[in-house]
Structure formats: C-alpha cells, structure tokens
Design a protein around this motif. Structure first.
Motif, PDB file in Angstrom:
ATOM      1  N   ALA A  68      37.766  32.022  41.140  1.00 19.01           N
ATOM      2  CA  ALA A  68      37.189  33.296  41.224  1.00 19.01           C
ATOM      3  C   ALA A  68      35.656  33.100  40.966  1.00 19.01           C
ATOM      4  CB  ALA A  68      37.689  34.339  40.101  1.00 19.01           C
ATOM      5  N   ALA A  93      34.035  31.934  44.273  1.00 13.33           N
ATOM      6  CA  ALA A  93      33.699  33.031  44.995  1.00 13.33           C
ATOM      7  C   ALA A  93      32.652  33.882  44.577  1.00 13.33           C
ATOM      8  CB  ALA A  93      35.051  33.767  45.113  1.00 13.33           C
ATOM      9  N   TRP A 120      29.243  32.044  45.457  1.00 12.02           N
ATOM     10  CA  TRP A 120      29.045  32.401  46.867  1.00 12.02           C
ATOM     11  C   TRP A 120      28.795  33.834  47.480  1.00 12.02           C
ATOM     12  CZ3 TRP A 120      31.050  35.053  50.947  1.00 12.02           C
ATOM     13  CH2 TRP A 120      30.845  34.806  52.219  1.00 12.02           C
ATOM     14  N   GLY A 121      29.555  34.685  46.936  1.00 12.75           N
ATOM     15  CA  GLY A 121      29.511  36.179  47.080  1.00 12.75           C
ATOM     16  C   GLY A 121      28.135  36.739  47.017  1.00 12.75           C
ATOM     17  N   LEU A 148      30.544  45.011  47.269  1.00 10.74           N
ATOM     18  CA  LEU A 148      30.881  43.711  47.345  1.00 10.74           C
ATOM     19  C   LEU A 148      30.733  42.907  45.867  1.00 10.74           C
ATOM     20  CD1 LEU A 148      31.972  41.106  48.328  1.00 10.74           C
ATOM     21  CD2 LEU A 148      29.528  40.669  49.298  1.00 10.74           C
ATOM     22  N   VAL A 155      33.570  44.186  43.896  1.00  7.29           N
ATOM     23  CA  VAL A 155      34.850  43.135  44.217  1.00  7.29           C
ATOM     24  C   VAL A 155      34.739  41.962  43.380  1.00  7.29           C
ATOM     25  CG1 VAL A 155      36.014  42.203  46.200  1.00  7.29           C
ATOM     26  CG2 VAL A 155      35.153  44.467  46.290  1.00  7.29           C
ATOM     27  N   LEU A 156      33.467  41.251  43.549  1.00 10.09           N
ATOM     28  CA  LEU A 156      33.480  39.938  42.735  1.00 10.09           C
ATOM     29  C   LEU A 156      33.737  39.982  41.326  1.00 10.09           C
ATOM     30  CD1 LEU A 156      30.039  38.798  44.648  1.00 10.09           C
ATOM     31  CD2 LEU A 156      32.627  38.218  45.054  1.00 10.09           C
ATOM     32  N   GLY A 165      37.455  40.821  40.641  1.00  7.81           N
ATOM     33  CA  GLY A 165      37.907  39.436  40.959  1.00  7.81           C
ATOM     34  C   GLY A 165      38.075  38.694  39.896  1.00  7.81           C
TER      35      GLY A 165
END
Lengths: 153, 163
Positions: free
Chosen positions: A22, A25, A28-29, A92, A95-96, A99
């Motif tokens: 996670a 991600a 990166w996100g 976004l 969401v990150l 997560g």
C-alpha cells in the motif's frame, strides 16, 4: 519474531508486507496527485509522498531484518478514476490515504509485537490526518471519519 | 489520465482492499473472533478496554460541553460529535465488561472555558483521548488493537479538523 503474545510471525509479516504494498502504491500515486495540482499547491502532496516513502523504506528494513523479502513495487498501477483536476487529485490522495489506513489496521489486527502495533498506530493516525486535509481540499463533508481503516468506515 | 492496463495494486484495488481488511469484518459488530491474536481476552485487557470506554465517554461529554458553551462551534462540529458517539457505541460493544451497557455517556468532561478558547479546549480534550487510545492499542491485540488504533486515528483527524 512476532511471538510476544503468541501471535504467529507469519501473519504479522504478511500484514506488514501488505502495508508495504500500500505504501508503494501511495508513493507512486502521489506523483499523479502532484502533477494534477497547481505548482503553488504541491507542497502538501510532496510532504505526503515523502512520508510514505520514508515509511516504505522503514518497512523494507524491518522485513529484511526478519529475513523476509520486502514486497516490490508493481510495474504499473491503475488509477481508480481519471485525475484531471485539483479536486480529482485531492480525491485520489484520499483514496491513497484510506488504502494505507486499511493496511495499517490490518497490521494492528495481526501484530504480535507491541513495537509493531506502535508503528502501525502511528502510521494509521498520520494517514488519517493527511486524509482530513485532502477531504477538505476535495470539498467533502464530513472531513473526518469515525473509524479510519476499518471496513465500512 | 486513462487508467493503466497494468494490474491494480493493493493500495488502489477495491477487491484487494477488501481482502486486506476482510479479517476485520467482525469488528463491525464488536465480535472479537477470527484474528491470530484473538485469544481469550485477559482480565487486564478487558479492564483496559473498559477504561477506554470512560475515555471515549469523556470525549462525547467534551463535545456536548463545548456546544453548550459555544452554540456556533457546536453547530460546526456536529459531525465530529456524532462520530465521537459512534466510536463510543462500538467501543462499548467491544468491551466485555460494558458491552451490554446502553447508558448515555456519563463521564464528566472538565467544564469548557466560558468565553474562552472553547475550540482550543475541545481540541485538547480530543488530543488527550487520542493519545490514551493509542497507548492502550499497543497493549491490546487482534481486533481490540485494531479498534483502538482506529479510534485513536479518528480522533487525531478530529484534532486536525479542529486546528
């Protein structure tokens, strides 16, 4: 390693690996988040990316110290929705953070060592504090959640 | 940006997120089964969890006191107060000694400073409770640790929103 309270090391290490995935991600996100924000609004994204990069590296060291191969980053990531505006970018980021919060709650659930729970609790709180900022930026209400990381939160 | 054809990572994928958190589903009802660390709750753990119920009752009382002292602030933080109550309900359900209690919050909060910095006072009360839940989380295990950690994080979010 995770035998302090009888919990298996495997479950704890697996949860830590999921948290690392996670965090990969998120690192990166946040590149996408920052790219969709105006230059004068990118500091928040940059700080968040740095925070996730730091905890990812910390997790890698922890897993390596246990003889567990750290989870590698994926070769590519799918965005959950198109990111075309600053509001999308903030969405976004939410969401990150949510997560990673879910992954850290999983660590708390599976951890056998208090030091791991301490790490997880700290990172879970940090994720929620960042999420509050991003929900605000995205124009969402309420900006807080009662149960960060828990199912149905 | 169009979605990449690459497989969704665990940080994004709803399916993966559900898988990652599936073992915690029982927390929604306050049940504590299913986790590797979920051996029988020790007396010490049960007592500590009951203590955290009192901590959360104080948070609920603090929101009520703040609203009484400053009606405008009370309206502003109504969502936060509601969430604090939801946290209390779930904590009560998870605490063996007080799980069946349906009594309203009874722990008195220190009186909000009339005419003073009510928002700052409330933020301090919330921060103290977040710290207490986080400390208790470290000494618990399994779903109880997950719940307390989540409550602590939620209150840290409140603290940020109140800044």
């Amino acid at each position: 390693m995770a035998e302090e309270d009888g919990t298996g090391a495997g479950a704890e290490d697996t949860a830590l690996g999921e948290a690392m995935a996670a965090e990969h991600a998120a690192v990166w996100g946040y590149g996408t988040v920052g790219a969709a924000l105006p230059a004068d609004s990118r500091a928040q994204a940059a700080a968040a990316e740095t925070a996730h990069r730091d905890v990812r590296d910390r997790l890698a060291e922890l897993l390596q110290s246990r003889g567990v191969e750290p989870v590698p980053a994926e070769g590519g990531y799918a965005l959950p929705f198109p990111v075309l505006s600053p509001v999308d970018a903030a969405g976004l980021a939410v969401v990150l953070e949510e997560g990673t919060a879910a992954a850290w709650v999983r660590v708390l659930d599976q951890a056998g060592q208090s030091v791991v729970r301490e790490l997880a609790a700290g990172e879970l709180a940090a994720a929620e504090v960042r999420a509050v900022g991003w929900r605000t930026a995205a124009g969402r209400t309420p900006v807080t959640t009662a149960f960060p990381g828990l199912p149905g939160a | 940006m169009a979605p990449s054809p690459a497989p969704a990572p665990r940080g994004f994928s709803r399916r993966a997120l559900l898988a990652a958190t599936g073992g915690l589903a029982l927390l929604a009802t306050g049940c504590t089964g299913g986790s590797p660390g979920d051996a029988a709750v020790s007396t010490e753990e049960a007592d500590q969890l009951a203590g955290q119920v009192a901590v959360q009752e104080a948070v609920v009382a603090a929101y009520a006191a703040a609203a009484a002292a400053d009606a405008e602030l009370g309206a502003t933080v109504a969502d936060l107060a509601r969430q604090a109550g939801e946290q209390l309900d779930r904590l009560r359900a998870a605490a063996p000694a007080v799980g069946s209690s349906s009594a309203p919050a009874s722990s008195p909060a220190a009186a909000a400073p009339a005419g003073g910095d009510v928002r700052g006072w409330l933020r301090g009360q919330v921060a103290a409770a977040a710290g207490a839940h986080a400390d208790a989380c470290v000494d618990q295990s399994g779903p109880r640790a997950a719940l307390l950690g989540s409550l602590a994080a939620g209150l840290r979010g409140h603290e940020a929103a109140l800044a």
